[in-house]
Design an enzyme around this catalytic site. Structure first.
Site, PDB file in Angstrom:
ATOM      1  N   GLY A 127     -14.839 -45.416  82.880  1.00  0.00           N
ATOM      2  CA  GLY A 127     -16.177 -45.779  83.325  1.00  0.00           C
ATOM      3  C   GLY A 127     -17.048 -46.154  82.147  1.00  0.00           C
ATOM      4  O   GLY A 127     -16.803 -45.722  81.015  1.00  0.00           O
ATOM      5  N   GLN A 181     -24.596 -47.642  77.439  1.00  0.00           N
ATOM      6  CA  GLN A 181     -23.565 -47.431  76.430  1.00  0.00           C
ATOM      7  C   GLN A 181     -23.273 -48.694  75.614  1.00  0.00           C
ATOM      8  O   GLN A 181     -22.687 -48.615  74.548  1.00  0.00           O
ATOM      9  CB  GLN A 181     -22.273 -46.919  77.070  1.00  0.00           C
ATOM     10  CG  GLN A 181     -22.398 -45.513  77.611  1.00  0.00           C
ATOM     11  CD  GLN A 181     -21.096 -45.074  78.226  1.00  0.00           C
ATOM     12  OE1 GLN A 181     -20.837 -45.323  79.396  1.00  0.00           O
ATOM     13  NE2 GLN A 181     -20.267 -44.422  77.422  1.00  0.00           N
ATOM     14  N   CYS A 185     -16.003 -38.989  76.810  1.00  0.00           N
ATOM     15  CA  CYS A 185     -16.938 -40.100  76.943  1.00  0.00           C
ATOM     16  C   CYS A 185     -16.689 -41.082  75.810  1.00  0.00           C
ATOM     17  O   CYS A 185     -16.475 -40.677  74.668  1.00  0.00           O
ATOM     18  CB  CYS A 185     -18.370 -39.570  76.880  1.00  0.00           C
ATOM     19  SG  CYS A 185     -19.640 -40.827  77.037  1.00  0.00           S
ATOM     20  N   LEU A 186     -16.736 -42.364  76.139  1.00  0.00           N
ATOM     21  CA  LEU A 186     -16.554 -43.389  75.114  1.00  0.00           C
ATOM     22  C   LEU A 186     -17.648 -43.331  74.056  1.00  0.00           C
ATOM     23  O   LEU A 186     -17.444 -43.796  72.934  1.00  0.00           O
ATOM     24  CB  LEU A 186     -16.501 -44.774  75.759  1.00  0.00           C
ATOM     25  CG  LEU A 186     -15.311 -45.025  76.689  1.00  0.00           C
ATOM     26  CD1 LEU A 186     -15.440 -46.373  77.373  1.00  0.00           C
ATOM     27  CD2 LEU A 186     -13.995 -44.908  75.948  1.00  0.00           C
ATOM     28  N   HIS A 197     -20.740 -38.857  86.161  1.00  0.00           N
ATOM     29  CA  HIS A 197     -20.848 -39.006  84.710  1.00  0.00           C
ATOM     30  C   HIS A 197     -21.617 -40.279  84.364  1.00  0.00           C
ATOM     31  O   HIS A 197     -22.536 -40.262  83.546  1.00  0.00           O
ATOM     32  CB  HIS A 197     -19.430 -39.051  84.119  1.00  0.00           C
ATOM     33  CG  HIS A 197     -19.373 -39.268  82.644  1.00  0.00           C
ATOM     34  ND1 HIS A 197     -18.942 -38.306  81.776  1.00  0.00           N
ATOM     35  CD2 HIS A 197     -19.662 -40.354  81.880  1.00  0.00           C
ATOM     36  CE1 HIS A 197     -18.981 -38.779  80.534  1.00  0.00           C
ATOM     37  NE2 HIS A 197     -19.414 -40.031  80.575  1.00  0.00           N
ATOM     38  N   GLU A 198     -21.270 -41.387  85.012  1.00  0.00           N
ATOM     39  CA  GLU A 198     -21.910 -42.672  84.696  1.00  0.00           C
ATOM     40  C   GLU A 198     -23.346 -42.736  85.210  1.00  0.00           C
ATOM     41  O   GLU A 198     -24.225 -43.282  84.532  1.00  0.00           O
ATOM     42  CB  GLU A 198     -21.080 -43.838  85.233  1.00  0.00           C
ATOM     43  CG  GLU A 198     -19.667 -43.916  84.680  1.00  0.00           C
ATOM     44  CD  GLU A 198     -19.567 -43.900  83.159  1.00  0.00           C
ATOM     45  OE1 GLU A 198     -20.499 -44.356  82.476  1.00  0.00           O
ATOM     46  OE2 GLU A 198     -18.532 -43.431  82.652  1.00  0.00           O
ATOM     47  N   HIS A 215     -25.590 -41.203  82.775  1.00  0.00           N
ATOM     48  CA  HIS A 215     -25.940 -42.096  81.663  1.00  0.00           C
ATOM     49  C   HIS A 215     -27.201 -42.902  81.968  1.00  0.00           C
ATOM     50  O   HIS A 215     -28.013 -43.157  81.081  1.00  0.00           O
ATOM     51  CB  HIS A 215     -24.800 -43.080  81.369  1.00  0.00           C
ATOM     52  CG  HIS A 215     -23.784 -42.575  80.409  1.00  0.00           C
ATOM     53  ND1 HIS A 215     -24.072 -42.252  79.098  1.00  0.00           N
ATOM     54  CD2 HIS A 215     -22.451 -42.352  80.561  1.00  0.00           C
ATOM     55  CE1 HIS A 215     -22.963 -41.853  78.498  1.00  0.00           C
ATOM     56  NE2 HIS A 215     -21.969 -41.893  79.357  1.00  0.00           N
TER      57      HIS A 215
END
Length: 159
Positions: free
Chosen positions: A46, A51, A89-90, A131-132, A135
């Protein structure tokens, strides 16, 4: 399309709230395509627009290779039960932590044509949606970690 730079923990943009998308423009469509390219290049599941440095309420998710979901202006309508597990997480490379999320989530969103739809998700997809969406509110999974972050090991998804 293009691979965009993924912002990392410590970058102020990750702590800001994203703005609603009011219309689909060629620039927004290009952003979405770039987000998918970036997601796949980074081998993530995701990615949220903040991000890649854009404060727009856009999320792309693909937890089952080839079944992508674009969520524009997502709103979580319902959650049920809980699941606790490792999460990464990226934007926090090389680290992971134990996080409790809903086991089921129902979310309203718009697709790439700004058409509304609802998605019901369980398991990893439900975790990714939550999670997204976090963000988009300037919340990172590290804010929800139970205990300490630990070094994440790369997992080989291929058999």
């Amino acid at each position: 399309m293009a691979i965009r730079n993924i912002r990392e923990l410590g970058d102020d943009i990750l702590r800001k709230k994203s703005r609603e998308v009011t219309e689909m423009t060629p620039k927004i469509r290009e952003l979405i395509h770039d987000m998918y390219d970036t997601l796949y290049e980074a081998m993530g599941v995701g990615l949220a627009a903040p991000q890649v440095g854009i404060l727009k309420r856009i999320v792309v998710i693909d937890v089952e290779e080839g079944v992508p979901y674009t969520l524009i202006n997502p709103k979580i309508l319902e959650t049920r039960d809980t699941q606790t597990g490792g999460e990464g997480c990226l934007s926090v490379p090389g680290k992971a932590g134990k996080v409790t999320r809903p086991a089921y989530v129902r979310v309203w969103a718009q697709d790439e044509n700004m058409q509304p739809y609802e998605l019901e998700a369980e398991g990893l997809l439900a975790r990714a949606v939550c999670h997204e969406v976090d963000h988009l509110e300037g919340i990172l999974y590290v804010d929800r970690v139970e205990g300490e972050l630990y070094d994440a090991e790369m997992e080989d998804d291929e058999d």
